[in-house]
Design a protein around this motif. Structure first.
Motif, PDB file in Angstrom:
ATOM      1  N   ASP A 292       1.601  -4.935   3.659  1.00  0.00           N
ATOM      2  CA  ASP A 292       2.826  -4.273   4.094  1.00  0.00           C
ATOM      3  C   ASP A 292       2.671  -2.763   4.123  1.00  0.00           C
ATOM      4  OD1 ASP A 292       4.508  -6.694   4.274  1.00  0.00           O
ATOM      5  OD2 ASP A 292       4.137  -6.777   2.114  1.00  0.00           O
ATOM      6  N   SER A 293       1.818  -2.244   3.245  1.00  0.00           N
ATOM      7  CA  SER A 293       1.613  -0.809   3.166  1.00  0.00           C
ATOM      8  C   SER A 293       0.344  -0.532   2.374  1.00  0.00           C
ATOM      9  CB  SER A 293       2.818  -0.147   2.486  1.00  0.00           C
ATOM     10  OG  SER A 293       2.743   1.252   2.602  1.00  0.00           O
ATOM     11  N   VAL A 294      -0.061   0.725   2.391  1.00  0.00           N
ATOM     12  CA  VAL A 294      -1.240   1.165   1.638  1.00  0.00           C
ATOM     13  C   VAL A 294      -0.822   2.316   0.740  1.00  0.00           C
ATOM     14  CG1 VAL A 294      -3.568   2.142   1.794  1.00  0.00           C
ATOM     15  CG2 VAL A 294      -2.804   0.485   3.513  1.00  0.00           C
ATOM     16  N   LEU A 295      -1.219   2.232  -0.523  1.00  0.00           N
ATOM     17  CA  LEU A 295      -1.003   3.311  -1.468  1.00  0.00           C
ATOM     18  C   LEU A 295      -2.355   3.941  -1.789  1.00  0.00           C
ATOM     19  CD1 LEU A 295       1.487   1.746  -4.047  1.00  0.00           C
ATOM     20  CD2 LEU A 295       1.999   3.210  -2.074  1.00  0.00           C
ATOM     21  N   GLU A 296      -2.343   5.247  -1.910  1.00  0.00           N
ATOM     22  CA  GLU A 296      -3.576   5.978  -2.224  1.00  0.00           C
ATOM     23  C   GLU A 296      -3.369   6.777  -3.502  1.00  0.00           C
ATOM     24  OE1 GLU A 296      -6.356   9.523  -0.294  1.00  0.00           O
ATOM     25  OE2 GLU A 296      -5.167   8.241   1.041  1.00  0.00           O
ATOM     26  N   ILE A 297      -4.352   6.742  -4.367  1.00  0.00           N
ATOM     27  CA  ILE A 297      -4.332   7.562  -5.577  1.00  0.00           C
ATOM     28  C   ILE A 297      -4.836   8.948  -5.180  1.00  0.00           C
ATOM     29  CG2 ILE A 297      -5.265   7.895  -7.899  1.00  0.00           C
ATOM     30  CD1 ILE A 297      -5.801   4.815  -7.916  1.00  0.00           C
ATOM     31  N   PRO A 298      -4.015   9.979  -5.318  1.00  0.00           N
ATOM     32  CA  PRO A 298      -4.478  11.311  -4.942  1.00  0.00           C
ATOM     33  C   PRO A 298      -5.628  11.751  -5.852  1.00  0.00           C
ATOM     34  CG  PRO A 298      -2.171  11.374  -5.655  1.00  0.00           C
ATOM     35  CD  PRO A 298      -2.644   9.982  -5.815  1.00  0.00           C
TER      36      PRO A 298
ATOM     37  N   LEU B  74       5.873  -7.559  -1.988  1.00  0.00           N
ATOM     38  CA  LEU B  74       5.438  -6.501  -1.088  1.00  0.00           C
ATOM     39  C   LEU B  74       3.945  -6.339  -1.345  1.00  0.00           C
ATOM     40  CD1 LEU B  74       6.508  -4.375   0.963  1.00  0.00           C
ATOM     41  CD2 LEU B  74       6.616  -2.784  -0.965  1.00  0.00           C
ATOM     42  N   LYS B  75       3.144  -6.534  -0.325  1.00  0.00           N
ATOM     43  CA  LYS B  75       1.685  -6.503  -0.465  1.00  0.00           C
ATOM     44  C   LYS B  75       1.195  -5.080  -0.219  1.00  0.00           C
ATOM     45  CE  LYS B  75       1.275  -9.614   2.713  1.00  0.00           C
ATOM     46  NZ  LYS B  75       2.629  -9.803   3.184  1.00  0.00           N
ATOM     47  N   LEU B  76       0.627  -4.473  -1.260  1.00  0.00           N
ATOM     48  CA  LEU B  76       0.199  -3.074  -1.200  1.00  0.00           C
ATOM     49  C   LEU B  76      -1.296  -2.968  -1.469  1.00  0.00           C
ATOM     50  CD1 LEU B  76       3.146  -1.674  -3.335  1.00  0.00           C
ATOM     51  CD2 LEU B  76       2.913  -1.548  -0.844  1.00  0.00           C
ATOM     52  N   ALA B  77      -2.046  -2.566  -0.445  1.00  0.00           N
ATOM     53  CA  ALA B  77      -3.476  -2.302  -0.642  1.00  0.00           C
ATOM     54  C   ALA B  77      -3.606  -0.950  -1.325  1.00  0.00           C
ATOM     55  CB  ALA B  77      -4.205  -2.296   0.696  1.00  0.00           C
ATOM     56  N   ILE B  78      -4.482  -0.855  -2.289  1.00  0.00           N
ATOM     57  CA  ILE B  78      -4.771   0.422  -2.943  1.00  0.00           C
ATOM     58  C   ILE B  78      -6.071   0.906  -2.315  1.00  0.00           C
ATOM     59  CG2 ILE B  78      -5.073   1.635  -5.118  1.00  0.00           C
ATOM     60  CD1 ILE B  78      -2.341   0.058  -4.746  1.00  0.00           C
ATOM     61  N   GLU B  79      -5.934   1.882  -1.427  1.00  0.00           N
ATOM     62  CA  GLU B  79      -7.076   2.275  -0.590  1.00  0.00           C
ATOM     63  C   GLU B  79      -6.814   3.650   0.018  1.00  0.00           C
ATOM     64  OE1 GLU B  79     -10.217   2.539   0.268  1.00  0.00           O
ATOM     65  OE2 GLU B  79     -10.363   0.343   0.370  1.00  0.00           O
ATOM     66  N   GLN B  80      -7.862   4.264   0.476  1.00  0.00           N
ATOM     67  CA  GLN B  80      -7.743   5.500   1.251  1.00  0.00           C
ATOM     68  C   GLN B  80      -7.698   5.087   2.722  1.00  0.00           C
ATOM     69  OE1 GLN B  80     -11.374   7.013  -0.429  1.00  0.00           O
ATOM     70  NE2 GLN B  80     -10.280   8.404  -1.769  1.00  0.00           N
ATOM     71  N   ALA B  81      -6.586   5.382   3.358  1.00  0.00           N
ATOM     72  CA  ALA B  81      -6.407   4.949   4.741  1.00  0.00           C
ATOM     73  C   ALA B  81      -5.512   5.940   5.472  1.00  0.00           C
ATOM     74  CB  ALA B  81      -5.779   3.554   4.783  1.00  0.00           C
ATOM     75  N   LYS B  82      -5.712   6.031   6.766  1.00  0.00           N
ATOM     76  CA  LYS B  82      -4.841   6.868   7.583  1.00  0.00           C
ATOM     77  C   LYS B  82      -3.421   6.341   7.465  1.00  0.00           C
ATOM     78  CE  LYS B  82      -4.443   8.905  12.089  1.00  0.00           C
ATOM     79  NZ  LYS B  82      -5.293   9.666  12.966  1.00  0.00           N
ATOM     80  N   GLY B  83      -2.494   7.230   7.147  1.00  0.00           N
ATOM     81  CA  GLY B  83      -1.095   6.832   7.004  1.00  0.00           C
ATOM     82  C   GLY B  83      -0.744   6.265   5.641  1.00  0.00           C
ATOM     83  N   ALA B  84      -1.682   6.289   4.698  1.00  0.00           N
ATOM     84  CA  ALA B  84      -1.384   5.776   3.356  1.00  0.00           C
ATOM     85  C   ALA B  84      -0.339   6.654   2.687  1.00  0.00           C
ATOM     86  CB  ALA B  84      -2.661   5.740   2.515  1.00  0.00           C
ATOM     87  N   ARG B  85       0.421   6.043   1.836  1.00  0.00           N
ATOM     88  CA  ARG B  85       1.427   6.772   1.047  1.00  0.00           C
ATOM     89  C   ARG B  85       0.800   7.117  -0.304  1.00  0.00           C
ATOM     90  NH1 ARG B  85       7.501   4.538   0.254  1.00  0.00           N
ATOM     91  NH2 ARG B  85       8.388   6.476  -0.520  1.00  0.00           N
TER      92      ARG B  85
END
Length: 176
Positions: free
Chosen positions: A143-149, A99-110
């Motif tokens: 596949d998705s984007v994860l954001e560090i709060p 599962l390819k997960l970008a670590i970024e600030q993006a609209k719709g990021a989890r």
């Protein structure tokens, strides 16, 4: 309390590390400029048993004295591969079940704390350039984007800190 001496830490040697079960995570570094950041990512990846690091674009690769200075030998223990174009690597990772997960600030990021990795899953965590972040074309291919709060006045963390936060989060969740 007494600080432990290095001999008391019961650390693995390189051969034992290579034969130890890893967490189902690989790190992808794309266009990272700082050799110290690269070395730090190797060291953190060693500490939490990451499968592999992919170095892409302008990201320097071992052997290099500035990477070695920060990695403290982790370039010998953690498996790594250089792939010039990240866009060549991403389909390969997908076909291998990551599962390819970008670590970024993006609209719709989890938000990272809301994501629960599955023990049966495989994860490619993609980190981008210190200034520009993960390229949009890479975000699009993930596949998705994860954001560090983040809750303060700044809206970014050093790349090596971000990698540490995310790897620790994955490692700790996968231990449950």
């Amino acid at each position: 309390m007494r600080k432990l001496r290095n001999e008391e830490l019961e650390r693995l040697d390189v051969d034992a590390f290579k034969n130890t079960e890893k967490i189902p995570v690989c790190i992808v570094l794309d266009n990272i400029r700082s050799l110290n950041n690269i070395g730090s990512v190797f060291r953190t990846s060693d500490a939490f048993l990451v499968e592999k690091i992919y170095l892409c674009g302008i990201t320097a690769k071992p052997p290099h004295k500035d990477i070695h200075k920060t990695a403290l030998g982790a370039t010998d223990s953690v498996e790594w591969e250089y792939v010039e174009e990240i866009t060549d690597l991403l389909p390969r990772l997908g076909s291998q079940g990551y599962l390819k997960l970008a670590i970024e600030q993006a609209k719709g990021a989890r938000m990272l704390h809301e994501f629960m990795p599955q023990k049966t899953g495989k994860y490619a965590l993609i980190f981008g350039n210190e200034v520009k972040g993960v390229q949009q074309k890479v975000v699009d291919a993930c596949d998705s984007v994860l954001e560090i709060p983040q809750f303060g006045t700044k809206h970014s963390l050093n790349i090596s800190v971000s990698v540490g936060v995310v790897i620790w989060d994955f490692w700790s969740k996968l231990q449950k």
